[in-house]
Design a protein around this motif. Structure first.
Motif, PDB file in Angstrom:
ATOM      1  N   ASP A   1      -5.016   3.012   3.147  1.00 44.16           N
ATOM      2  CA  ASP A   1      -5.481   1.643   3.364  1.00 44.16           C
ATOM      3  C   ASP A   1      -4.383   0.782   3.985  1.00 44.16           C
ATOM      4  N   ARG A   2      -3.176   0.886   3.466  1.00 41.44           N
ATOM      5  CA  ARG A   2      -2.052   0.099   4.001  1.00 41.44           C
ATOM      6  C   ARG A   2      -1.685   0.539   5.418  1.00 41.44           C
ATOM      7  N   PHE A   3      -1.882   1.822   5.707  1.00 45.00           N
ATOM      8  CA  PHE A   3      -1.589   2.332   7.042  1.00 45.00           C
ATOM      9  C   PHE A   3      -2.475   1.638   8.078  1.00 45.00           C
ATOM     10  N   TYR A   4      -3.778   1.569   7.802  1.00 47.13           N
ATOM     11  CA  TYR A   4      -4.694   0.907   8.741  1.00 47.13           C
ATOM     12  C   TYR A   4      -4.421  -0.586   8.817  1.00 47.13           C
ATOM     13  N   ALA A   5      -4.054  -1.193   7.699  1.00 46.78           N
ATOM     14  CA  ALA A   5      -3.803  -2.632   7.689  1.00 46.78           C
ATOM     15  C   ALA A   5      -2.602  -2.998   8.546  1.00 46.78           C
ATOM     16  N   VAL A   6      -1.555  -2.155   8.521  1.00 37.95           N
ATOM     17  CA  VAL A   6      -0.322  -2.456   9.251  1.00 37.95           C
ATOM     18  C   VAL A   6      -0.352  -1.906  10.673  1.00 37.95           C
ATOM     19  N   CYS A   7      -0.844  -0.682  10.826  1.00 36.05           N
ATOM     20  CA  CYS A   7      -0.751  -0.001  12.115  1.00 36.05           C
ATOM     21  C   CYS A   7      -1.955  -0.251  13.029  1.00 36.05           C
ATOM     22  N   ASP A   8      -3.079  -0.651  12.455  1.00 37.21           N
ATOM     23  CA  ASP A   8      -4.266  -0.925  13.276  1.00 37.21           C
ATOM     24  C   ASP A   8      -4.980  -2.166  12.755  1.00 37.21           C
ATOM     25  N   PRO A   9      -4.298  -3.315  12.754  1.00 39.13           N
ATOM     26  CA  PRO A   9      -4.858  -4.523  12.121  1.00 39.13           C
ATOM     27  C   PRO A   9      -6.120  -5.040  12.796  1.00 39.13           C
ATOM     28  N   LEU A  10      -6.294  -4.799  14.101  1.00 41.92           N
ATOM     29  CA  LEU A  10      -7.468  -5.303  14.794  1.00 41.92           C
ATOM     30  C   LEU A  10      -8.745  -4.617  14.328  1.00 41.92           C
ATOM     31  N   HIS A  11      -8.651  -3.302  14.061  1.00 38.74           N
ATOM     32  CA  HIS A  11      -9.834  -2.554  13.655  1.00 38.74           C
ATOM     33  C   HIS A  11      -9.949  -2.407  12.134  1.00 38.74           C
ATOM     34  N   TYR A  12      -8.923  -2.875  11.409  1.00 42.73           N
ATOM     35  CA  TYR A  12      -8.920  -2.711   9.954  1.00 42.73           C
ATOM     36  C   TYR A  12     -10.157  -3.312   9.287  1.00 42.73           C
ATOM     37  N   PRO A  13     -10.550  -4.566   9.592  1.00 43.75           N
ATOM     38  CA  PRO A  13     -11.733  -5.128   8.920  1.00 43.75           C
ATOM     39  C   PRO A  13     -13.020  -4.371   9.216  1.00 43.75           C
ATOM     40  N   ILE A  14     -13.046  -3.680  10.356  1.00 34.77           N
ATOM     41  CA  ILE A  14     -14.252  -2.928  10.725  1.00 34.77           C
ATOM     42  C   ILE A  14     -14.285  -1.567  10.027  1.00 34.77           C
ATOM     43  N   LYS A  15     -13.119  -0.905   9.981  1.00 29.92           N
ATOM     44  CA  LYS A  15     -13.052   0.433   9.403  1.00 29.92           C
ATOM     45  C   LYS A  15     -13.017   0.402   7.874  1.00 29.92           C
ATOM     46  N   ILE A  16     -12.187  -0.468   7.301  1.00 23.90           N
ATOM     47  CA  ILE A  16     -12.003  -0.490   5.849  1.00 23.90           C
ATOM     48  C   ILE A  16     -12.869  -1.601   5.269  1.00 23.90           C
ATOM     49  N   THR A  17     -14.115  -1.288   5.053  1.00 22.45           N
ATOM     50  CA  THR A  17     -15.061  -2.228   4.456  1.00 22.45           C
ATOM     51  C   THR A  17     -15.214  -1.938   2.960  1.00 22.45           C
ATOM     52  N   THR A  18     -15.887  -2.840   2.276  1.00 22.82           N
ATOM     53  CA  THR A  18     -16.128  -2.630   0.844  1.00 22.82           C
ATOM     54  C   THR A  18     -16.968  -1.385   0.604  1.00 22.82           C
ATOM     55  N   ALA A  19     -17.964  -1.147   1.461  1.00 25.07           N
ATOM     56  CA  ALA A  19     -18.809   0.053   1.330  1.00 25.07           C
ATOM     57  C   ALA A  19     -17.984   1.317   1.513  1.00 25.07           C
ATOM     58  N   PHE A  20     -17.056   1.297   2.474  1.00 26.76           N
ATOM     59  CA  PHE A  20     -16.198   2.459   2.701  1.00 26.76           C
ATOM     60  C   PHE A  20     -15.284   2.703   1.502  1.00 26.76           C
ATOM     61  N   ILE A  21     -14.732   1.633   0.938  1.00 28.65           N
ATOM     62  CA  ILE A  21     -13.843   1.763  -0.215  1.00 28.65           C
ATOM     63  C   ILE A  21     -14.602   2.318  -1.418  1.00 28.65           C
ATOM     64  N   LYS A  22     -15.852   1.921  -1.581  1.00 33.34           N
ATOM     65  CA  LYS A  22     -16.656   2.458  -2.691  1.00 33.34           C
ATOM     66  C   LYS A  22     -16.833   3.973  -2.555  1.00 33.34           C
ATOM     67  N   LYS A  23     -16.996   4.449  -1.329  1.00 33.04           N
ATOM     68  CA  LYS A  23     -17.105   5.893  -1.109  1.00 33.04           C
ATOM     69  C   LYS A  23     -15.791   6.594  -1.441  1.00 33.04           C
ATOM     70  N   ILE A  24     -14.685   5.979  -1.043  1.00 29.26           N
ATOM     71  CA  ILE A  24     -13.373   6.553  -1.352  1.00 29.26           C
ATOM     72  C   ILE A  24     -13.161   6.616  -2.860  1.00 29.26           C
ATOM     73  N   ILE A  25     -13.527   5.548  -3.558  1.00 26.79           N
ATOM     74  CA  ILE A  25     -13.371   5.516  -5.011  1.00 26.79           C
ATOM     75  C   ILE A  25     -14.235   6.594  -5.665  1.00 26.79           C
ATOM     76  N   PHE A  26     -15.447   6.777  -5.153  1.00 29.83           N
ATOM     77  CA  PHE A  26     -16.328   7.822  -5.696  1.00 29.83           C
ATOM     78  C   PHE A  26     -15.691   9.199  -5.533  1.00 29.83           C
ATOM     79  N   ILE A  27     -15.103   9.452  -4.380  1.00 27.42           N
ATOM     80  CA  ILE A  27     -14.436  10.734  -4.143  1.00 27.42           C
ATOM     81  C   ILE A  27     -13.229  10.887  -5.055  1.00 27.42           C
ATOM     82  N   CYS A  28     -12.453   9.819  -5.212  1.00 30.81           N
ATOM     83  CA  CYS A  28     -11.245   9.862  -6.047  1.00 30.81           C
ATOM     84  C   CYS A  28     -11.571  10.172  -7.505  1.00 30.81           C
TER      85      CYS A  28
END
Length: 349
Positions: free
Chosen positions: A138-165
């Motif tokens: 998550d921090r990698f996308y926030a720092v290295c790709d800030p323009l696309h971060y809000p599009i790629k790392i959404t709440t729905a995406f994070i919920k999927k990551i949490i489910f996998i974790c």
């Protein structure tokens, strides 16, 4: 994750075929359950209780803060919330029983609970590591790709990551422990459960290799590579900003940039330092111990196991107290301000 009481290396030929406590068995049991004088028992109990208290209440503070304050409802913070819940359950459900086992050198809670305890122990430890890796991504996308971060790392995406974790470590842990595949081929394992009233949990050669690479080496390598990339990009951004401010002859802004850069580097260094310090020793021991005929001293393995637990103690300090919003939220919690009307709308920035 815990390791067997290594008395089984000396008792491979002791099989509980007869329900009789021989003198040799009694001697072994007493030597296992009474290794330290009372004053040492008390000191270890105090230290481990302190670790459990910090783990439980530190992570509970993060859970309440992110859940209550609407300003903190972001994809990144939901990851931190999930990890805090993992570490909280580890502190409440696993660490107290492990403390008794570590100090008393005996398992008082029965064979069935031994399996349940180890299943949840393994599951929560691996979940915590997976969350650390996910936060790094998550921090990698926030720092290295800030323009696309809000599009790629959404709440729905994070919920999927949490489910996998949560789901993958749960299936892995309960599957391994229930089937006893982690102790397949280890002679004398059942005798320690039945004859010595212990909760001897270990891994054979196959599963020790799987555990090391799947649960530590691969996630750890991903974290190291990601944080190195984050550091490089942060340095690059800082240098660009420095050149801009120098052209504008704005020394104050340049100084602020340098301070932020040093703070970012320090935070990343602490994150990786704590993770490696806490988890590398126990996973290396898990890897090599079966190939050394389980000769690692019991006390050493137990200490390394608790060092891994302590990573869950440090997580709220790293991901909580390093953020100003957590310190402000904690003051709201301590002084009871969260019970005031509209407190969830408070400005914590």
């Amino acid at each position: 994750m815990t390791h067997t009481d290594h008395a089984h290396s000396d008792s491979k030929n002791v099989l509980c075929t007869e329900p009789v406590l021989t003198p040799d068995t009694v001697h072994r049991t007493l030597s296992i359950t009474s290794p330290w004088p009372p004053i040492v028992h008390l000191g270890i109990y105090i230290f481990l209780t302190s670790c459990i208290t910090i783990t439980v209440f530190g992570n509970l503070g993060i859970i309440i803060s992110i859940s209550h304050f609407k300003e903190l409802h972001s994809p990144t913070n939901f990851l931190i919330l999930s990890m805090a819940a993992t570490d909280f359950f580890l502190g409440v459900l696993i660490m107290p029983c492990s403390m008794v086992r570590s100090v008393e050198r005996c398992w008082y809670f029965g064979k069935l609970f031994c399996k349940l305890h180890y299943s949840f122990d393994l599951m929560l430890s691996v979940i915590s590591i997976f969350h650390l890796c996910s936060i790094a991504v998550d921090r990698f996308y926030a720092v290295c790709d800030p323009l696309h971060y809000p599009i790629k790392i959404t709440t729905a995406f994070i919920k999927k990551i949490i489910f996998i974790c949560w789901s993958v470590p749960a299936i892995f842990s309960f599957g391994v422990v229930i089937t006893n595949s982690h102790v397949s081929g280890i002679v004398g394992y059942e005798s320690l459960v039945e004859c010595f009233n212990l909760c001897p949990i270990t891994f054979n050669k196959l599963w020790s290799v799987i555990m090391f690479f799947a649960c530590f080496f691969i996630p750890g390598s991903v974290m190291v590579i990601i944080y190195i990339q984050i550091f490089i990009v942060s340095q690059r951004h800082a240098n660009i900003l420095k050149q801009v401010t120098e052209n504008m002859k704005n020394n104050i802004t340049s100084q602020i940039s340098k301070q932020k850069d040093r703070k970012a580097a320090k935070t990343l260094g602490i994150v990786m330092g704590v993770f490696i310090t806490c988890w590398m020793p126990v996973f290396i021991t898990i890897l090599v111990d079966p190939f050394l005929n389980f000769s690692t001293p019991e006390v050493l393995f137990d200490a390394l196991n608790w060092l891994g637990y302590i990573n869950s103690t440090c997580n709220p300090l790293i991901y909580g107290f390093f953020y100003s919003w957590f310190r402000k939220a904690l003051r709201y919690i301590i002084f009871g301000k969260i019970f005031e009307p509209d407190s969830s709308l408070a400005n914590l920035s």
